[in-house]
Design a protein around this motif. Structure first.
Motif, PDB file in Angstrom:
ATOM      1  N   ARG A  77      61.496  14.147  17.788  1.00  0.00           N
ATOM      2  CA  ARG A  77      61.498  12.771  18.281  1.00  0.00           C
ATOM      3  C   ARG A  77      60.129  12.402  18.858  1.00  0.00           C
ATOM      4  O   ARG A  77      59.662  11.267  18.711  1.00  0.00           O
ATOM      5  CB  ARG A  77      62.598  12.593  19.331  1.00  0.00           C
ATOM      6  CG  ARG A  77      64.004  12.772  18.749  1.00  0.00           C
ATOM      7  CD  ARG A  77      65.103  12.605  19.799  1.00  0.00           C
ATOM      8  NE  ARG A  77      65.226  11.212  20.192  1.00  0.00           N
ATOM      9  CZ  ARG A  77      65.003  10.742  21.405  1.00  0.00           C
ATOM     10  NH1 ARG A  77      64.622  11.575  22.373  1.00  0.00           N
ATOM     11  NH2 ARG A  77      65.127   9.458  21.678  1.00  0.00           N
ATOM     12  N   GLN A  78      59.486  13.361  19.505  1.00  0.00           N
ATOM     13  CA  GLN A  78      58.151  13.100  20.049  1.00  0.00           C
ATOM     14  C   GLN A  78      57.164  12.808  18.922  1.00  0.00           C
ATOM     15  O   GLN A  78      56.352  11.878  19.010  1.00  0.00           O
ATOM     16  CB  GLN A  78      57.701  14.310  20.874  1.00  0.00           C
ATOM     17  CG  GLN A  78      56.427  14.090  21.687  1.00  0.00           C
ATOM     18  CD  GLN A  78      55.155  14.389  20.889  1.00  0.00           C
ATOM     19  OE1 GLN A  78      55.201  15.166  19.927  1.00  0.00           O
ATOM     20  NE2 GLN A  78      54.046  13.770  21.273  1.00  0.00           N
ATOM     21  N   VAL A  79      57.262  13.589  17.835  1.00  0.00           N
ATOM     22  CA  VAL A  79      56.363  13.380  16.693  1.00  0.00           C
ATOM     23  C   VAL A  79      56.622  12.020  16.051  1.00  0.00           C
ATOM     24  O   VAL A  79      55.690  11.328  15.615  1.00  0.00           O
ATOM     25  CB  VAL A  79      56.543  14.511  15.665  1.00  0.00           C
ATOM     26  CG1 VAL A  79      55.727  14.235  14.400  1.00  0.00           C
ATOM     27  CG2 VAL A  79      56.138  15.850  16.270  1.00  0.00           C
ATOM     28  N   PHE A  80      57.898  11.603  16.018  1.00  0.00           N
ATOM     29  CA  PHE A  80      58.254  10.326  15.403  1.00  0.00           C
ATOM     30  C   PHE A  80      57.996   9.137  16.324  1.00  0.00           C
ATOM     31  O   PHE A  80      58.343   8.003  15.997  1.00  0.00           O
ATOM     32  CB  PHE A  80      59.726  10.334  14.992  1.00  0.00           C
ATOM     33  CG  PHE A  80      60.018  11.198  13.786  1.00  0.00           C
ATOM     34  CD1 PHE A  80      59.001  11.649  12.955  1.00  0.00           C
ATOM     35  CD2 PHE A  80      61.322  11.558  13.477  1.00  0.00           C
ATOM     36  CE1 PHE A  80      59.271  12.436  11.847  1.00  0.00           C
ATOM     37  CE2 PHE A  80      61.605  12.344  12.371  1.00  0.00           C
ATOM     38  CZ  PHE A  80      60.580  12.795  11.553  1.00  0.00           C
ATOM     39  N   GLY A  81      57.377   9.391  17.480  1.00  0.00           N
ATOM     40  CA  GLY A  81      56.970   8.309  18.354  1.00  0.00           C
ATOM     41  C   GLY A  81      57.996   7.876  19.373  1.00  0.00           C
ATOM     42  O   GLY A  81      57.814   6.853  20.043  1.00  0.00           O
ATOM     43  N   LYS A  82      59.077   8.623  19.511  1.00  0.00           N
ATOM     44  CA  LYS A  82      60.078   8.284  20.515  1.00  0.00           C
ATOM     45  C   LYS A  82      59.562   8.670  21.901  1.00  0.00           C
ATOM     46  O   LYS A  82      58.744   9.580  22.055  1.00  0.00           O
ATOM     47  CB  LYS A  82      61.391   9.011  20.237  1.00  0.00           C
ATOM     48  CG  LYS A  82      61.961   8.765  18.849  1.00  0.00           C
ATOM     49  CD  LYS A  82      62.354   7.309  18.649  1.00  0.00           C
ATOM     50  CE  LYS A  82      62.987   7.101  17.273  1.00  0.00           C
ATOM     51  NZ  LYS A  82      63.369   5.680  17.057  1.00  0.00           N
ATOM     52  N   LYS A  83      60.091   8.006  22.899  1.00  0.00           N
ATOM     53  CA  LYS A  83      59.658   8.276  24.266  1.00  0.00           C
ATOM     54  C   LYS A  83      60.425   9.476  24.811  1.00  0.00           C
ATOM     55  O   LYS A  83      61.633   9.412  25.038  1.00  0.00           O
ATOM     56  CB  LYS A  83      59.900   7.051  25.144  1.00  0.00           C
ATOM     57  CG  LYS A  83      59.329   7.200  26.546  1.00  0.00           C
ATOM     58  CD  LYS A  83      59.518   5.930  27.357  1.00  0.00           C
ATOM     59  CE  LYS A  83      58.928   6.095  28.754  1.00  0.00           C
ATOM     60  NZ  LYS A  83      59.112   4.853  29.569  1.00  0.00           N
ATOM     61  N   VAL A  84      59.736  10.570  24.987  1.00  0.00           N
ATOM     62  CA  VAL A  84      60.348  11.778  25.541  1.00  0.00           C
ATOM     63  C   VAL A  84      59.414  12.344  26.600  1.00  0.00           C
ATOM     64  O   VAL A  84      58.202  12.094  26.586  1.00  0.00           O
ATOM     65  CB  VAL A  84      60.609  12.848  24.454  1.00  0.00           C
ATOM     66  CG1 VAL A  84      61.592  12.347  23.416  1.00  0.00           C
ATOM     67  CG2 VAL A  84      59.306  13.276  23.798  1.00  0.00           C
ATOM     68  N   GLN A  85      59.980  13.104  27.506  1.00  0.00           N
ATOM     69  CA  GLN A  85      59.180  13.737  28.548  1.00  0.00           C
ATOM     70  C   GLN A  85      58.656  15.080  28.049  1.00  0.00           C
ATOM     71  O   GLN A  85      59.393  15.855  27.437  1.00  0.00           O
ATOM     72  CB  GLN A  85      60.017  13.941  29.811  1.00  0.00           C
ATOM     73  CG  GLN A  85      60.434  12.643  30.486  1.00  0.00           C
ATOM     74  CD  GLN A  85      61.207  12.891  31.769  1.00  0.00           C
ATOM     75  OE1 GLN A  85      61.757  13.965  31.969  1.00  0.00           O
ATOM     76  NE2 GLN A  85      61.221  11.903  32.643  1.00  0.00           N
ATOM     77  N   LEU A  86      57.408  15.350  28.328  1.00  0.00           N
ATOM     78  CA  LEU A  86      56.797  16.609  27.901  1.00  0.00           C
ATOM     79  C   LEU A  86      57.126  17.706  28.918  1.00  0.00           C
ATOM     80  O   LEU A  86      56.255  18.221  29.628  1.00  0.00           O
ATOM     81  CB  LEU A  86      55.289  16.442  27.738  1.00  0.00           C
ATOM     82  CG  LEU A  86      54.832  15.428  26.688  1.00  0.00           C
ATOM     83  CD1 LEU A  86      53.311  15.396  26.607  1.00  0.00           C
ATOM     84  CD2 LEU A  86      55.432  15.752  25.327  1.00  0.00           C
ATOM     85  N   THR A  87      58.410  18.061  28.960  1.00  0.00           N
ATOM     86  CA  THR A  87      58.887  19.067  29.913  1.00  0.00           C
ATOM     87  C   THR A  87      59.589  20.195  29.164  1.00  0.00           C
ATOM     88  O   THR A  87      59.802  20.124  27.956  1.00  0.00           O
ATOM     89  CB  THR A  87      59.871  18.440  30.914  1.00  0.00           C
ATOM     90  OG1 THR A  87      60.949  17.824  30.182  1.00  0.00           O
ATOM     91  CG2 THR A  87      59.189  17.394  31.771  1.00  0.00           C
ATOM     92  N   GLU A 124      59.614  16.480   9.949  1.00  0.00           N
ATOM     93  CA  GLU A 124      60.470  16.075   8.830  1.00  0.00           C
ATOM     94  C   GLU A 124      61.379  17.223   8.390  1.00  0.00           C
ATOM     95  O   GLU A 124      62.528  17.006   7.986  1.00  0.00           O
ATOM     96  CB  GLU A 124      59.602  15.595   7.670  1.00  0.00           C
ATOM     97  CG  GLU A 124      58.888  14.281   7.975  1.00  0.00           C
ATOM     98  CD  GLU A 124      57.885  13.891   6.899  1.00  0.00           C
ATOM     99  OE1 GLU A 124      57.606  14.746   6.008  1.00  0.00           O
ATOM    100  OE2 GLU A 124      57.370  12.758   6.945  1.00  0.00           O
ATOM    101  N   PHE A 125      60.871  18.447   8.475  1.00  0.00           N
ATOM    102  CA  PHE A 125      61.688  19.622   8.156  1.00  0.00           C
ATOM    103  C   PHE A 125      62.871  19.726   9.122  1.00  0.00           C
ATOM    104  O   PHE A 125      64.018  19.928   8.708  1.00  0.00           O
ATOM    105  CB  PHE A 125      60.812  20.879   8.229  1.00  0.00           C
ATOM    106  CG  PHE A 125      61.574  22.157   8.428  1.00  0.00           C
ATOM    107  CD1 PHE A 125      62.366  22.687   7.420  1.00  0.00           C
ATOM    108  CD2 PHE A 125      61.507  22.838   9.641  1.00  0.00           C
ATOM    109  CE1 PHE A 125      63.065  23.867   7.611  1.00  0.00           C
ATOM    110  CE2 PHE A 125      62.199  24.014   9.842  1.00  0.00           C
ATOM    111  CZ  PHE A 125      62.989  24.532   8.823  1.00  0.00           C
ATOM    112  N   ILE A 126      62.606  19.547  10.411  1.00  0.00           N
ATOM    113  CA  ILE A 126      63.675  19.622  11.415  1.00  0.00           C
ATOM    114  C   ILE A 126      64.696  18.515  11.182  1.00  0.00           C
ATOM    115  O   ILE A 126      65.910  18.720  11.311  1.00  0.00           O
ATOM    116  CB  ILE A 126      63.075  19.538  12.832  1.00  0.00           C
ATOM    117  CG1 ILE A 126      62.250  20.796  13.125  1.00  0.00           C
ATOM    118  CG2 ILE A 126      64.166  19.353  13.885  1.00  0.00           C
ATOM    119  CD1 ILE A 126      61.382  20.690  14.364  1.00  0.00           C
ATOM    120  N   GLY A 176      48.302  17.590   8.859  1.00  0.00           N
ATOM    121  CA  GLY A 176      49.623  17.099   8.467  1.00  0.00           C
ATOM    122  C   GLY A 176      50.762  18.033   8.788  1.00  0.00           C
ATOM    123  O   GLY A 176      51.929  17.712   8.529  1.00  0.00           O
ATOM    124  N   ALA A 177      50.467  19.197   9.375  1.00  0.00           N
ATOM    125  CA  ALA A 177      51.518  20.192   9.625  1.00  0.00           C
ATOM    126  C   ALA A 177      52.523  19.701  10.658  1.00  0.00           C
ATOM    127  O   ALA A 177      53.714  20.019  10.572  1.00  0.00           O
ATOM    128  CB  ALA A 177      50.892  21.503  10.086  1.00  0.00           C
TER     129      ALA A 177
END
Length: 670
Positions: free
Chosen positions: A78-88, A114-116, A107-108
């Motif tokens: 979700r973080q990679v897809f731009g969603k707002k998440v806490q880096l905890t 996308e794999f997940i 691109g990794a």
């Protein structure tokens, strides 16, 4: 494979131990085509999350692995897809590692996300026998796809409360699980892989300094490698504090097994067995078994097996005999058995002996208290064999010392053993039965028939008459039969003043740590148990018979004749393989062939009179043989369930079944 959390070095060590090797495309493969199944949480907290994801991703692409997502993986996605998440909770480390990884592998990061995203919530494998999900999977959700199912697979279920560490309190779904499939999951770190109700928590906290663990299926073998470092501190301590060598703690399953549920053994039940399909236990039989167990049985945590009944051989037409080895050999020949083993039948009491290397082993395996001792001896109805604790302790010490001398602890890699035995003398357990039933028969017969014989002798001398003479001869014969009956009973009775007066003859080495020995042939059992001989433990005399060789069969018959002529009870004839299947299904595991004089104890002093013997020859064996097969199947089932670490309620389902079937209306003399 449990939660990896970026512990790449530990993962490759574990895969190497499991027999996998890497290929140039970074995928790992097993030479036998086995597959890796990852329970999720590949990333966060550990030092090499990108390498872990690449290994899993390429292995799945190559067809050598499967995987489900963990909550940490989804948060990273979700973080990679731009969603707002806490880096905890370690996500900051994963983001940092991928930023550096991108310099060499552009691109990794997106590729990993996308794999997940393509991973399914859970797998149902091995024909429905195995379910894999990150945080677990209720029976009602298995094989279904919905938002609720995916949510449960990722996070489990929480109570809405938080603990003293500020973490959500998770509902223990595994404690309520009653499904047929084994569920393997992670998410919650535990010090050791934790079995509970056919579920296994395989997350052993590698990233927190624990270990990385895997379950080999279907062997149910657990392989672990230690963490190479403590990469992160857990939010909630999970590794046990140093116990300073104290008693081992109980497992989650043992904790739950402290309280048994009547509903697990009451009512009409169908018990599924590996050997004989579904075995039906009628409700009235189950009630009788529950009554007996509740009033008389030993601590149920020891109760992992009850021995089955045994059918006699077919009825003999030999003059003066009811049973003869020829009928036993004929039965197994017709079943397609090539070789049998004939074992001396000891006239004692059937005894199940569980002996542990020490009290700590007993606690680890059976969950008993420290003062419960390091073993137990119980009867075929689940009652403690000895009322005297000191005598039982001395008896178990003798058996334990015999196992130690023989080196079986090391050879079998176990710290406990379950033995099926005969314990002698018969009078050690049957004293009250002998006093109230058997002895009065002999005493009354001797007194009345001696007086009658003497009176008839005087009458015949005073008034010679063919009828009086015939009656006198018949009475004299009856008196001799009564004397033979008394002699037969006395042969199996002697006083027991100390443990040295006992004799134990083990004939089956049933189970040890994590396995049963029912796949081993009977000559293996005889050879292993003969090594225990010494002190109170005696070896069981035996002879192998080739059923295709008339000479071998004749030798087996002569051996039986010699045994019974010198007062032995007889012999038990078994197919060489412990479990044998013929053209008509499961073959009798054993048939007994008892001697002429011993059978006086069973059928009465005068059973050898021609009119009695002819009537007894019409006895039917079908019900007895059906009962023997069902009880044998249940006995093996209970042992195998215990070896698989199934809940005690599942073990007892089969154990209670054996005792319940004993209530069936079958001639007890058979």
């Amino acid at each position: 494979i449990g939660d990896v959390h970026g512990c790449f070095d530990e993962l490759t060590c574990l895969l190497t131990d499991l027999g996998y090797s890497a290929r140039e495309d970074y995928s790992w493969h097993h030479p036998e085509g086995r597959k890796m199944v990852f329970v999720g949480d590949l990333v966060d907290r550990g030092p090499r999350s990108p390498e872990v994801v690449r290994l899993v991703m390429e292995s799945i692409r190559a067809g050598s692995a499967l995987g489900v997502p963990g909550n940490h993986d989804v948060k990273f996605m979700r973080q990679v897809f731009g969603k707002k998440v806490q880096l905890t909770h370690g996500l900051d480390k994963t983001v940092e590692q991928y930023a550096a990884w991108e310099l060499q592998h552009p691109g990794a990061t997106r590729q990993a996300a996308e794999f997940i995203d393509r991973l399914v919530s859970h797998y149902v494998l091995d024909g429905g026998r195995l379910v894999v999900a990150h945080a677990g999977m209720k029976e009602s959700m298995q094989g279904r796809g919905s938002g609720g199912v995916r949510e449960f697979a990722l996070y489990g279920e929480t109570t809405g409360e938080t603990d003293e560490f500020g973490l959500p309190v998770r509902h223990n779904w595994a404690a309520e699980y009653r499904g047929a499939a084994t569920v393997v999951y992670g998410h919650t770190p535990v010090p050791q892989p934790e079995w509970l109700n056919r579920t296994l928590d395989i997350d052993t906290g590698c990233v927190f300094g624990g270990q990385l663990s895997a379950l080999r299926w279907p062997e149910r073998e657990i392989i672990s490698v230690p963490a190479q470092a403590t990469h992160a501190e857990p939010g909630r301590p999970f590794l046990p504090a140093d116990t300073d060598g104290g008693a081992p703690g109980l497992t989650a399953q043992q904790e739950q097994d402290q309280l048994l549920d009547l509903s697990d053994v009451m009512g009409k039940r169908g018990v599924e067995t590996r050997l004989h399909g579904r075995v039906t236990v009628p409700a009235e039989n189950a009630a009788a078994a529950l009554e007996l167990m509740s009033r008389f049985a030993l601590d149920p945590r020891w109760l992992i097996y009850l021995p089955p009944t045994m059918s006699p051989c077919g009825t003999s037409q030999e003059e003066g005999l009811l049973e003869h080895p020829a009928e036993a050999f004929a039965y197994f020949q017709q079943a397609g058995v090539a070789r049998v083993i004939c074992e001396e039948k000891h006239m004692g009491s059937r005894a199940v002996v569980i002996v542990c290397q020490d009290a700590a082993a007993a606690r680890r395996t059976f969950g008993v208290e420290e003062d419960a001792g390091a073993g137990v001896c119980y009867t075929r109805t689940g009652r403690r064999f000895f009322d005297d604790d000191a005598l039982e302790t001395a008896f178990l010490d003798e058996v334990r010392n015999a196992v130690t001398r023989a080196g079986l602890w090391e050879e079998l890699r176990t710290d406990w053993l379950c033995l099926d035995c005969e314990l002698m003398p018969w009078s050690a357990k049957a004293q009250e039965l002998i006093r109230r039933q058997y002895a009065p028969v002999g005493a009354a017969a001797a007194a009345t028939l001696s007086d009658a014989e003497e009176a008839l002798a005087r009458a015949a001398a005073w008034l010679p008459n063919p009828e009086i003479t015939a009656l006198h001869e018949r009475t004299a014969a009856r008196r001799r039969m009564a004397a033979d009956y008394t002699a037969a009973c006395r042969r199996y009775c002697w006083p027991v003043r100390s443990v040295s007066d006992l004799k134990l003859a083990p004939f089956h080495l049933l189970a040890g740590q994590g396995e049963t020995y029912v796949s081993r042939p009977h000559d293996w059992h005889m050879a292993m148990l003969a090594r225990l001989e010494g002190g109170i433990v005696m070896a069981t005399a035996h002879q192998t018979v080739d059923l295709s060789d008339p000479g071998s069969m004749a030798a087996g018959i002569r051996w039986w004749e010699e045994l019974t002529a010198r007062g032995g009870e007889g012999m038990v004839v078994k197919p060489m393989d412990f479990i044998t299947t013929g053209t008509r299904g499961l073959v009798q595991p054993a048939v007994k062939c008892r001697g002429r004089e011993y059978l006086r104890i069973i059928y009465g002093p005068e059973y050898t009179l021609p009119e009695n013997l002819n009537r007894l020859r019409s006895r039917g064996l079908q019900k007895k043989r059906s009962l023997a097969l069902r009880e044998f199947s249940l006995g093996i089932e209970s042992l195998e369930r215990f070896a698989r670490r199934e809940p005690l309620r599942r073990v007892h389902e089969a154990v209670f079944g054996v005792l319940a079937l004993e209530s069936e209306p079958v001639d007890p003399r058979l």
